[in-house]
Design an enzyme around this catalytic site. Structure first.
Site, PDB file in Angstrom:
ATOM      1  N   ARG A 186      40.181  23.216  10.273  1.00  0.00           N
ATOM      2  CA  ARG A 186      41.445  23.191  10.991  1.00  0.00           C
ATOM      3  C   ARG A 186      41.277  24.028  12.254  1.00  0.00           C
ATOM      4  O   ARG A 186      40.463  24.942  12.307  1.00  0.00           O
ATOM      5  CB  ARG A 186      42.569  23.773  10.132  1.00  0.00           C
ATOM      6  CG  ARG A 186      42.794  23.055   8.810  1.00  0.00           C
ATOM      7  CD  ARG A 186      43.863  23.764   7.980  1.00  0.00           C
ATOM      8  NE  ARG A 186      44.142  23.076   6.731  1.00  0.00           N
ATOM      9  CZ  ARG A 186      43.541  23.335   5.563  1.00  0.00           C
ATOM     10  NH1 ARG A 186      42.610  24.296   5.504  1.00  0.00           N
ATOM     11  NH2 ARG A 186      43.856  22.661   4.473  1.00  0.00           N
ATOM     12  N   LYS A 246      44.364  27.649   4.051  1.00  0.00           N
ATOM     13  CA  LYS A 246      45.733  27.816   3.586  1.00  0.00           C
ATOM     14  C   LYS A 246      45.770  28.487   2.219  1.00  0.00           C
ATOM     15  O   LYS A 246      44.864  28.318   1.413  1.00  0.00           O
ATOM     16  CB  LYS A 246      46.419  26.448   3.515  1.00  0.00           C
ATOM     17  CG  LYS A 246      46.652  25.807   4.882  1.00  0.00           C
ATOM     18  CD  LYS A 246      47.411  24.492   4.754  1.00  0.00           C
ATOM     19  CE  LYS A 246      47.712  23.895   6.121  1.00  0.00           C
ATOM     20  NZ  LYS A 246      48.449  22.615   6.013  1.00  0.00           N
ATOM     21  N   HIS A 269      42.686  17.994  15.341  1.00  0.00           N
ATOM     22  CA  HIS A 269      42.990  17.345  14.065  1.00  0.00           C
ATOM     23  C   HIS A 269      42.366  15.957  13.982  1.00  0.00           C
ATOM     24  O   HIS A 269      42.032  15.482  12.903  1.00  0.00           O
ATOM     25  CB  HIS A 269      44.504  17.262  13.862  1.00  0.00           C
ATOM     26  CG  HIS A 269      44.890  16.831  12.483  1.00  0.00           C
ATOM     27  ND1 HIS A 269      44.611  17.593  11.371  1.00  0.00           N
ATOM     28  CD2 HIS A 269      45.510  15.711  12.029  1.00  0.00           C
ATOM     29  CE1 HIS A 269      45.048  16.957  10.291  1.00  0.00           C
ATOM     30  NE2 HIS A 269      45.581  15.812  10.665  1.00  0.00           N
ATOM     31  N   ARG A 311      38.930  16.482  12.747  1.00  0.00           N
ATOM     32  CA  ARG A 311      38.976  16.769  11.303  1.00  0.00           C
ATOM     33  C   ARG A 311      39.172  15.478  10.515  1.00  0.00           C
ATOM     34  O   ARG A 311      38.503  15.244   9.493  1.00  0.00           O
ATOM     35  CB  ARG A 311      40.107  17.758  11.025  1.00  0.00           C
ATOM     36  CG  ARG A 311      40.381  18.052   9.545  1.00  0.00           C
ATOM     37  CD  ARG A 311      41.407  19.181   9.451  1.00  0.00           C
ATOM     38  NE  ARG A 311      42.032  19.282   8.158  1.00  0.00           N
ATOM     39  CZ  ARG A 311      41.541  19.971   7.112  1.00  0.00           C
ATOM     40  NH1 ARG A 311      40.373  20.578   7.225  1.00  0.00           N
ATOM     41  NH2 ARG A 311      42.200  20.049   5.970  1.00  0.00           N
ATOM     42  N   HIS A 364      41.467  21.197   0.669  1.00  0.00           N
ATOM     43  CA  HIS A 364      42.734  20.714   0.121  1.00  0.00           C
ATOM     44  C   HIS A 364      42.928  21.221  -1.306  1.00  0.00           C
ATOM     45  O   HIS A 364      42.014  21.137  -2.127  1.00  0.00           O
ATOM     46  CB  HIS A 364      42.758  19.182   0.090  1.00  0.00           C
ATOM     47  CG  HIS A 364      42.985  18.565   1.430  1.00  0.00           C
ATOM     48  ND1 HIS A 364      42.655  17.266   1.730  1.00  0.00           N
ATOM     49  CD2 HIS A 364      43.529  19.077   2.570  1.00  0.00           C
ATOM     50  CE1 HIS A 364      42.986  17.002   2.981  1.00  0.00           C
ATOM     51  NE2 HIS A 364      43.518  18.080   3.506  1.00  0.00           N
ATOM     52  N   TYR A 422      44.811  11.926   4.175  1.00  0.00           N
ATOM     53  CA  TYR A 422      43.902  12.034   5.301  1.00  0.00           C
ATOM     54  C   TYR A 422      43.064  10.773   5.468  1.00  0.00           C
ATOM     55  O   TYR A 422      42.783  10.338   6.560  1.00  0.00           O
ATOM     56  CB  TYR A 422      42.939  13.207   5.105  1.00  0.00           C
ATOM     57  CG  TYR A 422      43.324  14.432   5.879  1.00  0.00           C
ATOM     58  CD1 TYR A 422      43.109  14.506   7.234  1.00  0.00           C
ATOM     59  CD2 TYR A 422      43.897  15.515   5.233  1.00  0.00           C
ATOM     60  CE1 TYR A 422      43.459  15.636   7.950  1.00  0.00           C
ATOM     61  CE2 TYR A 422      44.246  16.657   5.937  1.00  0.00           C
ATOM     62  CZ  TYR A 422      44.024  16.711   7.302  1.00  0.00           C
ATOM     63  OH  TYR A 422      44.374  17.825   8.001  1.00  0.00           O
TER      64      TYR A 422
END
Length: 298
Positions: free
Chosen positions: A146, A172, A241, A244, A267, A276
């Site tokens: 990211r 994340k 993005h 990615r 993820h 995705y």
């Protein structure tokens, strides 16, 4: 209903928006349009409407083609009006509370074609900072990072090891992951590090720095990559993005290993990886059945 003849309660709310909250003229105009729809949906008596009436009005608008994002904006406006009316003592409860607009589809960037990706990444840098831009593009495509993870990287053995060929980031929810690097990404980073030494400000640890020698921002990365892509003929915008997404799509197409792609992207859920890669559930199920030793039923 004629927008110029809105119910008194709505007109008073619009005056309050403009006078008390000092809302911009364009904002008040947008609210007027949405509240005109409310007035029409409630037969000119918005203060008598209940949740069922509002829900039905939203459903009709959706059926007529109003997009989920537009419905969400309309509902937000209605909710604000009733919140204000509640404070005036004109309604006993906010009938818009608890209502939800349809979820907007998650829009994903179109993946680059493999040949297009090779062309834009093989392009030779001309100006000095283009060496950095190409290194960032190579790293994003090689790892699926990211943009926030990219700019957080430090020139530190705990984050980057070009000899061993890996990069480690915190994604994340504080989840740490290590992703391997390919030879072209390593070569591009070595080229950038030689230039970085001439630019970096004293004490700055960031791997990617700006012209001023300080840590590059996500916005800075985005604008530079769009510029790089435009210069080298990319159709659409070459934003982080998209690289990615291209990483995930190309890797999955060639390997079919959904679990590996999930891990590389960081993820928490395989459903996120499904989004995705634009795969439907049946395709995921076939991959799962073929790959998992205890998935098949006897």
């Amino acid at each position: 209903m004629d927008e110029a003849k809105l119910p008194d309660a709505i007109e008073r709310y619009l005056v309050a928006l403009e006078a008390e909250r000092r809302s911009a003229t364009a904002t008040v105009r947008a609210y007027r349009l949405e509240l005109a729809a409310l007035a029409e949906a409630t037969g000119g008596e918005p203060l008598r409407a209940d949740a069922a009436a509002l829900r039905a009005a939203l459903a009709r608008a959706h059926g007529q083609g109003l997009a989920p994002r537009s419905l969400a904006r309309r509902l937000s406006c209605w909710r604000g009006f009733y919140r204000w009316a509640l404070r005036q003592g004109w309604v006993a409860a906010n009938p818009a509370d608890g209502l939800r607009a349809p979820r907007a589809p998650r829009l994903l960037p179109k993946a680059l074609g493999v040949d297009e990706t090779q062309r834009v990444l093989d392009a030779a840098p001309e100006a000095g900072l283009e060496v950095r831009d190409r290194a960032m593009a190579e790293l994003l495509y090689a790892t699926g990072l990211r943009v926030a993870e990219l700019v957080s990287l430090d020139l530190d053995p705990a984050c980057l090891d070009l000899d061993q060929g890996w990069v480690s980031v915190t994604g994340k929810r504080g989840k740490r992951r290590t992703v391997p690097l390919g030879r072209t990404a390593i070569a591009a980073l070595h080229q950038w590090l030689a230039l970085r030494a001439e630019l970096v400000a004293p004490g700055e640890k960031a791997l990617f720095v700006s012209r001023e020698g300080t840590r590059l921002s996500p916005q800075g990365v985005g604008s530079r990559l769009v510029r790089w892509g435009r210069k080298h003929g990319v159709e659409g915008s070459l934003h982080p993005h998209r690289l990615r997404h291209s990483f995930a799509s190309h890797l999955l197409q060639s390997s079919g290993d959904l679990r590996a792609v999930q891990e590389l992207l960081g993820h928490a859920s395989i459903a996120s990886t499904q989004v995705y890669t634009r795969l439907d559930f049946q395709h995921l199920a076939r991959i799962y059945d073929a790959a998992h030793p205890r998935a098949k039923r006897k």
